[in-house]
Design an enzyme around this catalytic site. Structure first.
Site, PDB file in Angstrom:
ATOM      1  N   HIS A 185       0.813  -1.223   0.000  1.00 62.50           N
ATOM      2  CA  HIS A 185       0.000   0.000   0.000  1.00 62.50           C
ATOM      3  C   HIS A 185       0.847   1.274   0.000  1.00 62.50           C
ATOM      4  O   HIS A 185       0.382   2.321   0.460  1.00 62.50           O
ATOM      5  CB  HIS A 185      -0.950   0.034   1.204  1.00 62.50           C
ATOM      6  CG  HIS A 185      -1.896  -1.123   1.269  1.00 62.50           C
ATOM      7  ND1 HIS A 185      -3.009  -1.227   0.460  1.00 62.50           N
ATOM      8  CD2 HIS A 185      -1.890  -2.250   2.038  1.00 62.50           C
ATOM      9  CE1 HIS A 185      -3.653  -2.348   0.736  1.00 62.50           C
ATOM     10  NE2 HIS A 185      -2.989  -2.987   1.674  1.00 62.50           N
ATOM     11  N   HIS A 285      -6.911  -3.920 -10.728  1.00 65.40           N
ATOM     12  CA  HIS A 285      -7.254  -3.692  -9.319  1.00 65.40           C
ATOM     13  C   HIS A 285      -8.765  -3.573  -9.208  1.00 65.40           C
ATOM     14  O   HIS A 285      -9.403  -2.859  -9.981  1.00 65.40           O
ATOM     15  CB  HIS A 285      -6.580  -2.395  -8.868  1.00 65.40           C
ATOM     16  CG  HIS A 285      -6.844  -2.008  -7.461  1.00 65.40           C
ATOM     17  ND1 HIS A 285      -7.697  -0.973  -7.130  1.00 65.40           N
ATOM     18  CD2 HIS A 285      -6.361  -2.486  -6.293  1.00 65.40           C
ATOM     19  CE1 HIS A 285      -7.716  -0.835  -5.815  1.00 65.40           C
ATOM     20  NE2 HIS A 285      -6.914  -1.738  -5.279  1.00 65.40           N
TER      21      HIS A 285
END
EC number: 4.2.1.6
Length: 382
Positions: A185, A285
């Site tokens: 992340h 994603h």
């Protein structure tokens, strides 16, 4: 055929759907949202509606260019997410008008089924292992896990050891019967990413995702040169022009554009083609809802280099609604041994339960990203 109205619905868990209606009664659905910034994207969608109402929805390329180039300032997560959802809805309309799934309009299938993976949350190894075993029983053998908690620019050996020990325990529990990627992340600085990735190599994760932020994309090539593990990124890149720079610089083995953030089907088809030219895999994603997933699948089924598709069934933060709760044709999105078949209905192939959408939108949560802080009180990367 002319566009007559755009309607947005903010919904649990933290999604937003868009309906575009036409004067001939054909409607299309899209999913323009940034989690935690839904109201901002919603405002952008309605501002862009001025360019759309009264126009022919079948002229997708012209409308996309109008939305993108019609203003002096362009790009970025808000505008490109708004364009993405609009673009999805326009493709949905066009497929319905012509009576074919969108992938047929993009040249037809290159595969008969698409491998998916599941995101497994949790910080304690025992919780992660239990979650993976439950999904494994349902046929999944590919997963994505948190790589680490937030780290400082230079963090302790203890923090690195804790992250590595967690991965080691998970690998020991499954051996090589499963594959898992590790998502950082962008919470790790380049110096710490170098240390952490090297320490993780013995456990052979499938990929390392966003070891550093997209703003530090120049580090991808340097990190890739120091490891044999594939580096993946792209969920926070919003146009082919951003992807062009990272492809030219090298370092990424997997691109992860988000069909609800990176300009929709029109833009992501171009990104997929660019990736193939650089021998880079595609793994869109998609932690969002059913319309976003359907849009991803149409790209997957026409892109030779598509390898994995993220999906959010059972994801821990889908609180208040599951992936297919707003979908009537749930069987069309059934998973078989971790694979999903091409959508069969015209357009995007998602039959949205509009009555339920309207009902649930009346109590939509106004979700915001929590603010995390380091031990010294400074703000941590989310």
């Amino acid at each position: 055929m002319k566009i007559t109205r755009l309607t947005t619905y903010r919904l649990p868990p933290r999604w937003m759907f868009l309906k575009i209606e036409t004067d001939e009664g054909v409607a299309g659905w899209g999913e323009p949202v940034i989690e935690g910034r839904a109201r901002t994207v919603e405002a952008a969608v309605h501002e862009l509606a001025d360019y759309l109402v009264g126009q022919d929805p079948r002229r997708i390329n012209d409308l996309w260019q109008t939305l993108y180039r019609g203003g002096f300032y362009r790009g970025g997560p808000i505008l490109m997410s708004a364009i993405a959802g609009i673009d999805q809805a326009l493709w949905d309309i066009k497929g319905k008008v012509l009576g074919v799934p969108v992938y047929e309009l993009l040249g037809g299938l290159v595969r008969d089924r698409m491998r998916t993976y599941s995101w497994v949350g949790g910080d304690r190894p025992a919780d992660v292992i239990a979650g993976m075993k439950a999904l494994q029983a349902g046929g999944f053998d590919h997963f994505k896990l948190n790589g680490c908690e937030e780290m400082g620019i230079i963090d302790s050996a203890r923090a690195v050891d804790a992250a590595v020990a967690r991965v080691a325990e998970i690998r020991a529990a499954f051996g090589n019967t499963v594959e898992f990627g590790l998502d950082f992340h962008g919470r790790v600085s380049a110096p710490m990413a170098k240390v952490l990735i090297r320490a993780l190599e013995p456990y052979r994760p499938l990929f390392i995702e966003e070891p550093v932020l997209a703003e530090q994309a120049e580090s991808y090539a340097r990190l890739a040169a120091q490891t044999h593990l594939p580096i993946a990124a792209g969920e926070r890149m919003f146009s082919r022009f951003e992807f062009k720079r990272v492809l030219e610089a090298g370092g990424l083995a997997i691109l992860q554009p988000d069909l609800s953030h990176a300009g929709g089907i029109t833009e992501c088809l171009k990104i997929a083609g660019m990736a193939e030219a650089y021998d880079v895999a595609l793994a869109p994603h998609c932690p969002l809802g059913p319309i976003a997933l359907a849009a991803c699948l149409h790209i997957d089924f026409v892109s030779w280099n598509a390898t994995l598709q993220e999906q959010s069934m059972g994801i821990h933060y889908n609180q208040g609604a599951e992936l297919l709760d707003y979908v009537r044709n749930k069987a069309d999105f059934a998973l078989e041994g971790g694979y999903i078949r091409p959508p069969r209905l015209p357009g995007l192939g998602v039959d949205i339960d509009e009555a339920l959408v309207i009902e649930r939108s009346r109590s939509a949560p106004d979700w915001r990203n929590p603010v995390w802080r380091h031990a010294d009180g400074s703000v941590a990367e989310w």
